[in-house]
Write a protein that holds these residues in place. Structure first.
Motif, PDB file in Angstrom:
ATOM      1  N   CYS A   1      -1.514   5.144  -6.592  1.00  0.00           N
ATOM      2  CA  CYS A   1      -2.212   4.066  -5.893  1.00  0.00           C
ATOM      3  C   CYS A   1      -3.533   3.763  -6.589  1.00  0.00           C
ATOM      4  O   CYS A   1      -4.228   4.678  -7.033  1.00  0.00           O
TER       5      CYS A   1
ATOM      6  N   VAL B   1      -5.969   1.856  -5.036  1.00  0.00           N
ATOM      7  CA  VAL B   1      -6.893   1.331  -4.028  1.00  0.00           C
ATOM      8  C   VAL B   1      -7.955   2.375  -3.650  1.00  0.00           C
ATOM      9  O   VAL B   1      -9.069   2.027  -3.276  1.00  0.00           O
ATOM     10  N   TYR B   2      -7.626   3.643  -3.804  1.00  0.00           N
ATOM     11  CA  TYR B   2      -8.580   4.750  -3.654  1.00  0.00           C
ATOM     12  C   TYR B   2      -9.344   4.737  -2.322  1.00  0.00           C
ATOM     13  O   TYR B   2     -10.584   4.853  -2.298  1.00  0.00           O
ATOM     14  N   CYS B   3      -8.647   4.599  -1.226  1.00  0.00           N
ATOM     15  CA  CYS B   3      -9.337   4.632   0.075  1.00  0.00           C
ATOM     16  C   CYS B   3     -10.012   5.989   0.256  1.00  0.00           C
ATOM     17  O   CYS B   3      -9.420   7.030  -0.045  1.00  0.00           O
TER      18      CYS B   3
ATOM     19  N   CYS C   1      -8.172   8.741   2.321  1.00  0.00           N
ATOM     20  CA  CYS C   1      -6.772   9.032   2.021  1.00  0.00           C
ATOM     21  C   CYS C   1      -6.647  10.294   1.173  1.00  0.00           C
ATOM     22  O   CYS C   1      -7.246  10.412   0.111  1.00  0.00           O
TER      23      CYS C   1
ATOM     24  N   PHE D   1      -3.592  11.341   0.267  1.00  0.00           N
ATOM     25  CA  PHE D   1      -2.214  11.265  -0.216  1.00  0.00           C
ATOM     26  C   PHE D   1      -2.121  10.726  -1.649  1.00  0.00           C
ATOM     27  O   PHE D   1      -1.309  11.188  -2.444  1.00  0.00           O
ATOM     28  N   TYR D   2      -2.960   9.790  -1.997  1.00  0.00           N
ATOM     29  CA  TYR D   2      -2.753   9.077  -3.254  1.00  0.00           C
ATOM     30  C   TYR D   2      -3.097   9.895  -4.497  1.00  0.00           C
ATOM     31  O   TYR D   2      -3.879  10.841  -4.460  1.00  0.00           O
TER      32      TYR D   2
ATOM     33  N   GLY E   1       4.125   3.671   0.632  1.00  0.00           N
ATOM     34  CA  GLY E   1       3.596   4.371  -0.535  1.00  0.00           C
ATOM     35  C   GLY E   1       2.260   3.804  -0.952  1.00  0.00           C
ATOM     36  O   GLY E   1       1.645   3.014  -0.235  1.00  0.00           O
ATOM     37  N   GLY E   2       1.834   4.201  -2.128  1.00  0.00           N
ATOM     38  CA  GLY E   2       0.602   3.663  -2.676  1.00  0.00           C
ATOM     39  C   GLY E   2       0.858   2.277  -3.241  1.00  0.00           C
ATOM     40  O   GLY E   2       1.987   1.792  -3.273  1.00  0.00           O
ATOM     41  N   THR E   3      -0.222   1.634  -3.689  1.00  0.00           N
ATOM     42  CA  THR E   3      -0.065   0.331  -4.347  1.00  0.00           C
ATOM     43  C   THR E   3       0.042   0.629  -5.846  1.00  0.00           C
ATOM     44  O   THR E   3      -0.942   0.612  -6.558  1.00  0.00           O
TER      45      THR E   3
ATOM     46  N   LYS F   1      -9.210  -2.550  -0.763  1.00  0.00           N
ATOM     47  CA  LYS F   1      -7.998  -2.852   0.009  1.00  0.00           C
ATOM     48  C   LYS F   1      -7.921  -4.297   0.479  1.00  0.00           C
ATOM     49  O   LYS F   1      -6.904  -4.741   0.987  1.00  0.00           O
TER      50      LYS F   1
HETATM   51  S1  SF4 Z   1      -1.962   5.196  -0.385  1.00  0.00           S
HETATM   52 FE1  SF4 Z   1      -2.648   3.649   1.133  1.00  0.00          FE
HETATM   53  S2  SF4 Z   1      -4.271   4.683   2.268  1.00  0.00           S
HETATM   54 FE2  SF4 Z   1      -3.929   5.889   0.376  1.00  0.00          FE
HETATM   55  S3  SF4 Z   1      -5.418   5.077  -1.131  1.00  0.00           S
HETATM   56 FE3  SF4 Z   1      -3.532   3.915  -1.367  1.00  0.00          FE
HETATM   57  S4  SF4 Z   1      -3.749   2.086  -0.030  1.00  0.00           S
HETATM   58 FE4  SF4 Z   1      -5.305   3.596   0.602  1.00  0.00          FE
END
Ligand code: SF4
Length: 377
Positions: free
Chosen positions: A63, A65-67, A70, A72-73, A108-110, A190
């Motif tokens: 991903c 986007v690096y929230c 999060c 998970f990514y 999933g991630g972007t 995001k």
């Molecule tokens: S997987 Fe979703 S929540 Fe996690 S960093 Fe990427 S966009 Fe954000």
């Protein structure tokens, strides 16, 4: 003042943004729960609590986007990044069908390395093999990434094409708080709240149903929580007014931020704050029928309590929830436990599909599912 607002809701009058803020600022949680429960029972007079048997397939963790919240990514190029092979995804779907499951939530991630054709080809491959499965997949952030990698398609073209390829409905993940001040702090890349809403409105326009979520505990103000609810209510009004071939937001799912293993040092929200949010959401969102309990994050006991605060649905079995479990919510409940928990609240459990049509009512005290199990991640 709180009594007057709750009376207003019971008379069928709409709450203003100021009313909703006043509720968030109040601690009269039980009163709000009582009102929310009455409003829920008006829409769902039968003493039934529904649930869906589904599986969450986290097809990629890459991903860009690096929230900040999060856990998970993985960044593009990371050794720990993955994309599940199609055969593994097919296998997971087959296992879900084998235990009576009807819904796949691919999330999933972007991932910037996946072309738009990855999604359409995969969906076609899934529907060819498993025409009976409902694909309730991809959050607005993933749809926005599809627009970027599609080389020139508009958002509406992407949504139409992916719907035609086999996507049935869109889950409401990534809403977090629909206000840009908080979004900029937690997930700058995001997109704005209107980007999220544009994807949902486009899905409604092309005939897909969606759901909406809300995450509290991200440092948002009470006003921002209220605005979130009113923005969802306005979009639902718009869908109804335009007469789209869609029911719009089929369900609303509030949950709480899970702070473990993330870069955001924020306090975990209390069960009371969660239950209050569930109740206020039910009271404010008079045009959304279904409210899901969020036992994945709150645990089964609070999940059970939420059925007295406006929820009519126990959500999905969510047997593979890597995004939430990476951040410390590891509650796993098998299907037998769901039946038991619902029965303990005095309700009758019923399996539904993604459209909330009831598939099977578990009237008999001893009725259980044959393949009661917990899948391993
Ligand atoms: S997987 Fe979703 S929540 Fe996690 S960093 Fe990427 S966009 Fe954000």
């Amino acid at each position: 003042m709180i009594d007057a607002i709750l009376d207003k809701a019971l008379k069928g009058e709409r709450l203003t943004v100021e009313d909703t803020i006043a509720l968030f600022e109040s601690n009269e949680v039980e009163k709000m729960g009582h009102t929310a429960n009455i409003l829920m029972e008006r829409m769902h007079p039968d003493p039934i609590t529904t649930f869906v048997i589904g599986r969450n397939v986290n097809y990629t963790n890459v991903c860009d986007v690096y929230c900040r919240f999060c856990a998970f990514y993985r960044r593009p190029g990371s050794d720990e990044g993955y994309v599940l092979p199609d055969e593994v995804i097919f296998q997971k779907i087959q296992e879900t069908i084998d235990v009576g499951g009807t819904e796949i939530l691919m999330q999933g991630g972007t991932n910037p390395n996946l072309p738009f054709s990855y999604y359409t080809d995969l969906l076609r491959g899934i529907k060819q093999r498993f025409p009976e499965i409902t694909m309730h997949s991809f959050s607005p952030a993933e749809i926005q990434k599809m627009v970027v990698v599609s080389d020139g398609l508009t958002l509406e073209e992407v949504v139409r094409q992916i719907h035609e390829a086999g996507l049935d409905s869109l889950p409401g993940g990534g809403a977090e708080i629909l206000d840009d001040r908080t979004r900029r702090k937690i997930s700058r890349l995001k997109g704005s709240w209107t980007d999220w809403m544009d994807v949902m409105k486009t899905a409604h326009k092309v005939g897909m149903n969606t759901t909406a979520t809300m995450v509290i505990g991200l440092g948002e103000s009470m006003e921002e929580r209220a605005l979130h609810l009113h923005r969802v209510r306005d979009a639902q009004d718009e869908c109804i007014r335009n007469g789209y071939d869609s029911e719009g937001f089929l369900a609303f799912i509030p949950w709480t931020f899970q702070p473990d293993n993330t870069n955001l040092k924020l306090d975990r929200q209390t069960p009371e704050e969660y239950l209050k949010t569930v109740a206020i959401s039910r009271i404010t969102l008079d045009n959304i029928k279904n409210f899901q309990s969020s036992w994945v994050t709150m645990g089964p006991e609070v999940g059970k309590l939420s059925l007295q605060y406006g929820c009519n649905d126990f959500g999905s079995t969510m047997i593979e929830e890597n995004v939430v479990s990476s951040a410390g919510a590891t509650h796993k409940v098998n299907i037998g436990s769901i039946l038991k928990l619902i029965r303990e609240t005095g309700k009758i459990p019923a399996q539904r599909n993604t459209r909330y049509d009831i598939l099977r009512v578990f009237n008999d005290e001893n009725a259980n599912v044959e393949n009661d199990f917990v899948m391993q991640n």
